[in-house]
Structures are given as structure tokens and as C-alpha cells.
Motif scaffolding. Structure first.
Motif, PDB file in Angstrom:
ATOM      1  N   UNK A  70       2.280   9.531   1.256  1.00 55.96           N
ATOM      2  CA  UNK A  70       1.440   8.339   1.325  1.00 55.96           C
ATOM      3  C   UNK A  70      -0.010   8.720   1.041  1.00 55.96           C
ATOM      4  N   UNK A  71      -0.613   8.028   0.092  1.00 55.02           N
ATOM      5  CA  UNK A  71      -2.014   8.234  -0.252  1.00 55.02           C
ATOM      6  C   UNK A  71      -2.775   6.926  -0.020  1.00 55.02           C
ATOM      7  N   UNK A  72      -3.899   7.026   0.643  1.00 56.67           N
ATOM      8  CA  UNK A  72      -4.736   5.848   0.867  1.00 56.67           C
ATOM      9  C   UNK A  72      -5.860   5.825  -0.156  1.00 56.67           C
ATOM     10  N   UNK A  77     -15.727  -2.717  -0.234  1.00 55.19           N
ATOM     11  CA  UNK A  77     -15.331  -4.128  -0.155  1.00 55.19           C
ATOM     12  C   UNK A  77     -16.587  -4.996  -0.261  1.00 55.19           C
ATOM     13  N   UNK A  78     -16.656  -5.793  -1.322  1.00 54.03           N
ATOM     14  CA  UNK A  78     -17.843  -6.628  -1.563  1.00 54.03           C
ATOM     15  C   UNK A  78     -17.663  -8.066  -1.105  1.00 54.03           C
ATOM     16  N   UNK A  79     -16.635  -8.354  -0.337  1.00 48.42           N
ATOM     17  CA  UNK A  79     -16.439  -9.717   0.130  1.00 48.42           C
ATOM     18  C   UNK A  79     -17.546 -10.138   1.105  1.00 48.42           C
ATOM     19  N   UNK A  80     -17.841 -11.377   1.105  1.00 45.61           N
ATOM     20  CA  UNK A  80     -18.888 -11.883   1.990  1.00 45.61           C
ATOM     21  C   UNK A  80     -18.347 -12.051   3.409  1.00 45.61           C
ATOM     22  N   UNK A  81     -19.279 -12.179   4.334  1.00 47.06           N
ATOM     23  CA  UNK A  81     -18.889 -12.364   5.716  1.00 47.06           C
ATOM     24  C   UNK A  81     -18.136 -13.683   5.897  1.00 47.06           C
ATOM     25  N   UNK A  88     -16.064  -6.472   6.048  1.00 47.74           N
ATOM     26  CA  UNK A  88     -15.728  -5.034   6.026  1.00 47.74           C
ATOM     27  C   UNK A  88     -16.475  -4.341   4.888  1.00 47.74           C
ATOM     28  N   UNK A  89     -16.865  -3.079   5.118  1.00 55.45           N
ATOM     29  CA  UNK A  89     -17.573  -2.363   4.059  1.00 55.45           C
ATOM     30  C   UNK A  89     -16.641  -1.533   3.179  1.00 55.45           C
ATOM     31  N   UNK A  90     -15.424  -1.254   3.674  1.00 53.51           N
ATOM     32  CA  UNK A  90     -14.438  -0.543   2.850  1.00 53.51           C
ATOM     33  C   UNK A  90     -13.069  -1.155   3.100  1.00 53.51           C
TER      34      UNK A  90
END
Length: 259
Positions: A70-72, A77-81, A88-90
Motif C-alpha cells: 500500500x502506497x499513500x 488540498x486546495x478546497x475551500x473551507x 484540509x491542507x493535504x
């Protein structure tokens, strides 16, 4: 000729093809020069100058298996609040991968360097944990010693890399493009080189031998002097000959004994 000889053993290892990013991840059959460079750097605690040494090696294992890994994949993450929740930042995406893994690897590494005594001490007390291939492929040194090579007229080659210039002289072996060296200050800068991966035994002919069969190196008997490890097993009255490689791109990868 005095050189440093290191014997390494581990449980597993794998040398990933850097150009294959999805699907099954096969392994190079032998460690690329860049992998050995990184290994030496982990022992010394810093990257030595590429021109400060040359190396030869033999690598074997007791079999291979496909391991489910398993590799992550981590990305920003550029989604808005969302209402009442911080953004989230990642984000991490799970990527199942089938990877070829070698069982019980054994590496015999020879190093020719003017810093012989210092490197000998370093390999007896490495700066970082000993690993070969992936960071989880922990290993151990079973022997670290300075030996004296002997000059011979013939020897055998096995489980090692040959320079691409040897391709017309050997019938055995797979042609591969491998990373020769990766710039430690900019890992996007990679120097590539072609090699012949010899995973069988091949013999340098002696006087009176034709050397025409597949397991012979097709050169004139006695036309090349070789450095031989006198502590290796004998096959057909020969011992292991070393093929030296450099990281600098100089055409010094050969069996020739320096004048």
C-alpha cells in the motif's frame, strides 16, 4: 592492489524501475549505481565526491516474489473551507501496488578509494541504519575488511553490471538503462547510463580456449589483465574478476589493470 570489501545480507530488497509509475512494479535485477552511491553516502553521513572512488560488486538473492504493498499518494488540498469546518491542507489517496521483491539478498561490494582507512572505519560504524533498496529493507554487514587483489590473466564474472561497451563481447545479460548518479542537491537531475546486467556466470578465456560459447566473454585469451579477488570460490580454475565502475562518466569501467 588494496581495496575495501564489504559483505551485506538482508531479508528483502527491491530496486524500482523509475519510469514505471502504475501497475506492477518490477525490480531491476541488480542495484543501479545510483543506489550504491546513496548506500555509501548513508554510511559516511554525507555524499562523497563522485570522482573520489570507483566500485565493483556482485549481487545475488534466493528468489523473488510479488508483494502487495500500500502506497499513500499525498498532495495539497486546495478546497475551500466548509461551513464551520477548516479546509484540509493535504489529502492522501491509497494506491495498492504489486511490487517485485527479492528474498535474502547478498551484496559483495568492492571500493577503490584513496580514503581507504577512513571508509573502512565508517563501514564498521555507519552513520545511518544499514538499508539496501527501500528504506524498510534493513540489512547488516557480515564482513568489512581490506583485502589485496591479485593480477591474473583470466577469471569469471557473475551477478554484476558490465559497461555497455561490453555488449558485443557477451551473449548473456540484459541491456538496461539505469540511473548512474542522482544529484543530492537536486534530485530531479539524474545521469543515466546503459549497462549489461549479467545474472549468470561468464568466463574470461585462458590460452588455448576458444571462448565461443554463450558463457564465455568473447575476447582473445590473455588480452586483458584482470584484478581478481583471491578469497572467492574457484570455478574452472578461475576466481572472481572485478569490473570497475565510476560515477563520473569517464570511460574507466573495465577489467584492465592500471599501469
Amino acid at each position: 592492489m588494496r581495496v575495501l570489501k564489504i559483505e551485506l545480507e538482508g531479508t528483502t530488497t527491491s530496486f524500482r524501475h523509475p519510469h514505471l509509475l502504475t501497475g506492477r512494479q518490477p525490480s531491476y535485477p541488480l542495484p543501479p549505481p545510483a543506489t550504491l552511491y546513496g548506500h555509501i553516502a548513508s554510511v559516511l553521513g554525507d555524499y562523497p565526491a563522485p570522482e573520489s572512488f570507483r566500485f565493483a560488486f556482485a549481487f545475488t538473492h534466493q528468489g523473488s516474489v510479488d508483494d502487495y504493498e500500500h502506497t499513500w499518494l499525498i498532495e495539497r488540498d486546495d478546497r475551500k473551507e466548509k461551513a464551520g469546518q477548516p479546509a484540509p491542507n493535504i489529502t492522501g489517496t491509497l494506491s495498492p501496488t504489486v511490487r517485485e521483491v527479492f528474498f535474502r539478498p547478498h551484496l559483495t561490494l568492492y571500493l577503490d578509494t584513496p580514503h581507504l582507512d577512513a571508509w573502512h572505519a565508517a563501514f564498521r560504524a555507519p552513520a545511518f541504519p544499514v538499508a539496501l533498496g527501500r528504506s524498510q529493507d534493513l540489512a547488516a554487514y557480515t564482513r568489512v575488511e581490506v583485502i589485496t587483489l591479485e593480477e591474473r590473466q583470466a577469471g569469471y564474472l557473475d551477478h554484476t553490471l558490465l559497461p555497455w561497451s561490453w555488449r558485443p563481447e557477451v551473449s548473456l545479460g540484459q541491456g538496461l538503462l539505469m540511473p548512474r548518479v542522482i544529484d543530492p542537491r537536486d534530485r530531479q537531475r539524474v545521469v543515466w547510463a546503459r549497462y549489461v546486467a549479467l545474472t549468470h556466470r561468464a568466463y574470461l578465456p585462458m590460452a588455448g580456449e576458444s571462448g565461443r560459447e554463450a558463457h564465455w566473454v568473447r575476447i582473445e585469451p590473455g588480452s586483458r589483465s584482470v584484478w581478481v579477488d583471491p578469497h572467492t570460490p574457484e570455478y574452472r580454475d578461475r576466481q572472481r574478476a572485478l569490473v570497475w565502475h565510476t560515477l563520473t562518466g569517464a570511460d574507466s569501467e573495465s577489467l584492465d589493470v592500471p599501469a
